[in-house]
Motif scaffolding. Structure first.
Motif, PDB file in Angstrom:
ATOM      1  N   GLY B 109       0.805  -1.225   0.000  1.00 55.44           N
ATOM      2  CA  GLY B 109       0.000   0.000   0.000  1.00 55.44           C
ATOM      3  C   GLY B 109       0.833   1.268   0.000  1.00 55.44           C
ATOM      4  N   GLN B 110       2.065   1.173   0.504  1.00 53.59           N
ATOM      5  CA  GLN B 110       2.878   2.386   0.612  1.00 53.59           C
ATOM      6  C   GLN B 110       3.962   2.466  -0.459  1.00 53.59           C
ATOM      7  N   LYS B 111       3.938   1.516  -1.378  1.00 54.64           N
ATOM      8  CA  LYS B 111       4.916   1.548  -2.478  1.00 54.64           C
ATOM      9  C   LYS B 111       4.163   1.368  -3.782  1.00 54.64           C
ATOM     10  N   THR B 112       4.696   1.956  -4.826  1.00 54.56           N
ATOM     11  CA  THR B 112       3.987   1.826  -6.103  1.00 54.56           C
ATOM     12  C   THR B 112       4.766   0.990  -7.105  1.00 54.56           C
ATOM     13  N   GLN B 113       4.025   0.268  -7.920  1.00 53.37           N
ATOM     14  CA  GLN B 113       4.641  -0.495  -9.006  1.00 53.37           C
ATOM     15  C   GLN B 113       4.457   0.244 -10.324  1.00 53.37           C
ATOM     16  N   LEU B 114       3.638   1.293 -10.287  1.00 47.51           N
ATOM     17  CA  LEU B 114       3.257   1.977 -11.524  1.00 47.51           C
ATOM     18  C   LEU B 114       4.325   2.981 -11.951  1.00 47.51           C
ATOM     19  N   VAL B 159      -0.092   8.424 -14.256  1.00 50.46           N
ATOM     20  CA  VAL B 159      -0.319   8.007 -12.862  1.00 50.46           C
ATOM     21  C   VAL B 159      -0.197   9.193 -11.897  1.00 50.46           C
ATOM     22  N   ARG B 160       0.726  10.127 -12.197  1.00 53.81           N
ATOM     23  CA  ARG B 160       0.925  11.230 -11.254  1.00 53.81           C
ATOM     24  C   ARG B 160      -0.296  12.127 -11.160  1.00 53.81           C
ATOM     25  N   GLN B 161      -1.233  12.000 -12.103  1.00 57.85           N
ATOM     26  CA  GLN B 161      -2.440  12.826 -12.056  1.00 57.85           C
ATOM     27  C   GLN B 161      -3.618  12.109 -11.407  1.00 57.85           C
ATOM     28  N   LEU B 162      -3.396  10.887 -10.911  1.00 58.98           N
ATOM     29  CA  LEU B 162      -4.498  10.123 -10.315  1.00 58.98           C
ATOM     30  C   LEU B 162      -4.640  10.429  -8.834  1.00 58.98           C
ATOM     31  N   LEU B 164      -5.349   9.126  -4.895  1.00 64.92           N
ATOM     32  CA  LEU B 164      -4.795   7.948  -4.197  1.00 64.92           C
ATOM     33  C   LEU B 164      -5.668   6.715  -4.433  1.00 64.92           C
ATOM     34  N   GLY B 165      -7.000   6.919  -4.358  1.00 64.80           N
ATOM     35  CA  GLY B 165      -7.936   5.799  -4.552  1.00 64.80           C
ATOM     36  C   GLY B 165      -7.812   5.210  -5.941  1.00 64.80           C
ATOM     37  N   ILE B 190      -4.902   1.904   3.037  1.00 66.69           N
ATOM     38  CA  ILE B 190      -4.295   3.000   3.805  1.00 66.69           C
ATOM     39  C   ILE B 190      -4.535   4.348   3.090  1.00 66.69           C
ATOM     40  N   GLY B 191      -5.060   5.284   3.844  1.00 68.66           N
ATOM     41  CA  GLY B 191      -5.268   6.642   3.325  1.00 68.66           C
ATOM     42  C   GLY B 191      -6.459   6.803   2.392  1.00 68.66           C
ATOM     43  N   LEU B 192      -7.254   5.751   2.200  1.00 72.67           N
ATOM     44  CA  LEU B 192      -8.362   5.852   1.238  1.00 72.67           C
ATOM     45  C   LEU B 192      -9.636   6.379   1.899  1.00 72.67           C
ATOM     46  N   ASP B 193     -10.487   7.049   1.110  1.00 74.20           N
ATOM     47  CA  ASP B 193     -11.776   7.495   1.652  1.00 74.20           C
ATOM     48  C   ASP B 193     -12.733   6.301   1.714  1.00 74.20           C
ATOM     49  N   ILE B 194     -13.873   6.513   2.345  1.00 73.36           N
ATOM     50  CA  ILE B 194     -14.812   5.428   2.617  1.00 73.36           C
ATOM     51  C   ILE B 194     -15.315   4.764   1.325  1.00 73.36           C
TER      52      ILE B 194
END
Lengths: 265, 340
Positions: B109-114, B159-162, B164-165, B190-194
Motif C-alpha cells: 500500500g505504501q509503495k507503487t509499481q506503476l 499516474v501522477r495525475q491520479l 490515491l484511490g 491506507i489513506g483511502l476514503d470510505i
C-alpha cells in the motif's frame, strides 16, 4: 539462455517506456542530449591538446588517437544508453527497500535491475563517437573488413559483459553497506583506466588491465580491431577474465542477497 | 468457499536482524561508533507456525513493528529466514522465488509499481511482458478489472495525475493481472476514503469468490478485517498470539459482555459506580460485566433495580477492544541479545 532472452525482451519494453517518458518531457530530453554532445566533444579536443603539447602516446599517432577517442565515445555512448540510469536506480532501490518489488517478479532480480538502466541521453555521446570514428577511418584510409567488424563487435559485447559484472558488484556493495555515496565516484575513477591506450601504462598495470581487471576490452581492443593490430592471445585471455568476473559477480550477488534486510514500513 | 488445501505451511520460522545500536545521541557517541560499534540481534520473528488454506481471506494483523511485513517478506522469498521451514504453494519461497512469483500477487500500500509519468496502461503492458501473459488472457483480465473497478478513463491518464484511490485500484490490477493463486495485500486501504475502501473491499470479495484467489491482508483498519476476512492471525513481538476465525475473535472474552442500556428517566452516574462503565449520558450507559464473578441473570436484576429501562442490548466486546487487549500483552523472554 531462455532467461537471457526474457531479460532482453524486458529491456526492450522498459526502454520503450523510458522513451515514452522522455518524450513527455521533451525540453529536458533536448537539453540533456545537447549537454551530452557538448561534453562529448571536449574529450577529443583535450586529447588533441595533450598529444600536441606533450610527447604523445607511445605507439600512437595523432589520427590514431582521434580514432581511439571516437571508439571511446562510441563505447561510452553504448554504456550510457544501456546502463546510464543504473547507479541512481540501484541506490534508490536498496536505500528505500524497493528491491522488494523486483524480488517478487518472475525474472531474476539482478536481470531486472540491469535491464532498467536505459538512458536516452547517451545517444548524444554515441552519435558523436560514431561521427569521429567514421571520420578517423576515412582520414586514416583504413580498410574495414568483415573480420575487423566481427572483432570490433565481439570486443564491445565482452565490454558489456564486463560492465554488467561491475554493476552487479556495485549492487552487492550497496546491499551490504546501504549508504555509500562515494562508491559511484570510485567506480568511475577505476573504469577511467580503460579509457587510455594500454601502451601508456607500466607493464604490471598493463597485465592487470588485460587479465584481472580486463578494462582493455572496452576501447583498446575495438580500436585495435579497426587498426588491424589485433592480438588473438591477449584478447582471448581478456575475454576469459570477463566471463570469470561475470560469474564471480553473480556468485557474490547470491551471497549478498541473503543479507538484504529490506526497509521498514 | 470451503477451504480444501493449504497454500501456506510455516513451521518454527524465525528471523533475526543484526542492527547497529547507539545508546546516546551525543556527537561523541556518534564519533565513537565509527571505531567501536555495538550490534543488537533483533528477533523480528520467532517460532511462527502457520497454515493457510486455499481460498481463504486471512487477516495478518499486529501493532507497528510486530513482524507482519517481515512475515510477508519471508513468505514471498524477499527475506531469507534464519530458521524454520516454509512451503508456499508447495515450494520453498527462497529457493524457488522466480518460479513462485508467477503465482503470487503482491500489493504494498505504501509503495507503487506503476510508472509515475505514464498512464497505468503502460505498466500493465510491461507486466504482460514480464509475466508472459497470453494476449487473450491479458485483454480478458484487463477488461474484467477495469469494468469491476470502473477505471475506463483512469487507466489512460498519467499516474501522477491520479487520486490515491484511483492509483490504488490500478495497483490492484498490477497485482492481479497475471491471475495469481495467492495475493498479499500490505495495507491496501491506507489513506483511502470510505467510498474507495468499499470499492476495494467489494473487489477483493468478488475476485476471491469468482476466481478462488487466496488473499492475505495486513491492515490496521479493523473494518477491513470484519468485512473481508474468514480468519485472523495476530502477530505481536514477532510471535503469533492469536490464530483463529473472525467469529472466535468476537467471542475471545467468553466471560465478558457489554450491556447497552437505555433508561426511561435520567439516572445518576454514582448509581452505576459498582460497574465498569464504558460510556454514560444520563439516559443511556454502556457497561462491561464479567460473568466469571456474577451470572448474567443477577447482573440484569441489579440493573433493573436502578431505574425504569426502555431498551437493553447484550453484546460481546467489540473486536477493537479484543485486539487492543491482545496487543497490550507483554512479550515473554528477552527482546534483544546484545553482542560486540
Amino acid at each position: 539462455m531462455r532467461t537471457f532472452a526474457e531479460l532482453l525482451r524486458l529491456f526492450y519494453y522498459q526502454s520503450k517506456l523510458k522513451i515514452a517518458r522522455a518524450m513527455m518531457y521533451r525540453f529536458d530530453f533536448l537539453i540533456g542530449m545537447t549537454v551530452a554532445l557538448l561534453f562529448s566533444s571536449i574529450g577529443p579536443v583535450l586529447q588533441y591538446l595533450i598529444f600536441t603539447q606533450t610527447k604523445g602516446f607511445p605507439g600512437w599517432n595523432l589520427k590514431q588517437i582521434i580514432l581511439f577517442q571516437g571508439v571511446l565515445l562510441f563505447v561510452l555512448g553504448i554504456r550510457r544508453i544501456l546502463f546510464g540510469d543504473l547507479h541512481y536506480f540501484i541506490m534508490e532501490l536498496i536505500q528505500k527497500g524497493d528491491l522488494d518489488r523486483l524480488l517478487i517478479k518472475p525474472s531474476p532480480a539482478i536481470g531486472i535491475i540491469l535491464s532498467n538502466g536505459f538512458n536516452l541521453n547517451g545517444i548524444g555521446t554515441f552519435l558523436a563517437g560514431s561521427v569521429i570514428m567514421g571520420y578517423s577511418i576515412y582520414s586514416l584510409d583504413l580498410t574495414i573488413t568483415a573480420g575487423a567488424i566481427g572483432l570490433f563487435v565481439l570486443s564491445i559485447l565482452f565490454g558489456i559483459v564486463l560492465f554488467m559484472a561491475l554493476e552487479i558488484l556495485f549492487t552487492c556493495a550497496v546491499i551490504v553497506l546501504v549508504n555509500i555515496g562515494r562508491l559511484d565516484d570510485i567506480v568511475q575513477s577505476l573504469t577511467g583506466f580503460g579509457e587510455y591506450p594500454l601502451s601508456i601504462f607500466t607493464s604490471t598495470l598493463k597485465i592487470a588491465l588485460v587479465t584481472f581487471i580486463p578494462f582493455a576490452v572496452w576501447v583498446n581492443y575495438p580500436a585495435d580491431a579497426l587498426l588491424h593490430r589485433w592480438d588473438n592471445a591477449q584478447a582471448l585471455v581478456s575475454f576469459l577474465f570477463c566471463i570469470l568476473l561475470f560469474a564471480f559477480s553473480l556468485w557474490i550477488w547470491k551471497f549478498c542477497l541473503r543479507r538484504y534486510t529490506s526497509a521498514g514500513g | 468457499m470451503k477451504p480444501i488445501e493449504p497454500v501456506i505451511e510455516v513451521s518454527n520460522l524465525s528471523k533475526v536482524f543484526r542492527v547497529a545500536q547507539r545508546d546516546k545521541s551525543s556527537l561523541l557517541s556518534s564519533l565513537s561508533s565509527l571505531i567501536h560499534r555495538q550490534y543488537a540481534h533483533i528477533e523480528a520473528l520467532r517460532d511462527i507456525n502457520l497454515q493457510i488454506q486455499k481460498g481463504e481471506v486471512r487477516a495478518l494483523i499486529g501493532p507497528n513493528g510486530a513482524g507482519k511485513s517481515s512475515t510477508i517478506k519471508v513468505l514471498t522469498g524477499i527475506l531469507y529466514p534464519t530458521t524454520g521451514s516454509i512451503r508456499v504453494l508447495g515450494v520453498d519461497p527462497w529457493t524457488n522465488r522466480n518460479a513462485l512469483a508467477s503465482e503470487l500477487g503482491v500489493l504494498f500500500g505504501q509503495k507503487t509499481q506503476l510508472w509515475w509519468d505514464l498512464p497505468a496502461l503502460d505498466t500493465f503492458y510491461l507486466h504482460k511482458q514480464m509475466y508472459s501473459i497470453p494476449n487473450h488472457s491479458y485483454q480478458e483480465n484487463l477488461d474484467y478489472f477495469i469494468d469491476v473497478l470502473s477505471l475506463h478513463q483512469v487507466v489512460k491518464k498519467p499516474v501522477r495525475q491520479l487520486s490515491l484511490g484511483e492509483r490504488m485500484k490500478c495497483e490492484f490490477i498490477c497485482a492481479l493481472l497475471h491471475e495469481p493463486q495467492l495475493v498479499f495485500l500490505d495495507e491496501p486501504t491506507i489513506g483511502l476514503d470510505i467510498f474507495s475502501k468499499e470499492a476495494i473491499r467489494a473487489f477483493v470479495k468478488k475476485v476471491n469468490r469468482e476466481k478462488g484467489t487466496t488473499f492475505i491482508i495486513t491492515t490496521h483498519d479493523l473494518s477491513d478485517i470484519e468485512d473481508l476476512c474468514n480468519n485472523v492471525t495476530v502477530i505481536n513481538h514477532g510471535g503469533i498470539v492469536f490464530n483463529d476465525s473472525i467469529e472466535s475473535l468476537g467471542t475471545y472474552f467468553s466471560s465478558r459482555k457489554i450491556i447497552d442500556i437505555k433508561f426511561q428517566k435520567p439516572v445518576q452516574e454514582s448509581e452505576l459506580s459498582s460497574y465498569n462503565v464504558m460510556s454514560f449520558s444520563g439516559l443511556s450507559a454502556s457497561i462491561e460485566v464479567d460473568l466469571e464473578h456474577n451470572p448474567l441473570q443477577s447482573e440484569l436484576q441489579r440493573l433493573l433495580g436502578i431505574g425504569l429501562i426502555q431498551d437493553i442490548n447484550i453484546n460481546n466486546p467489540s473486536i477493537e477492544s479484543v485486539i487492543k487487549d491482545i496487543y497490550s500483552k507483554p512479550r515473554t523472554g528477552e527482546d534483544l541479545v546484545l553482542s560486540k
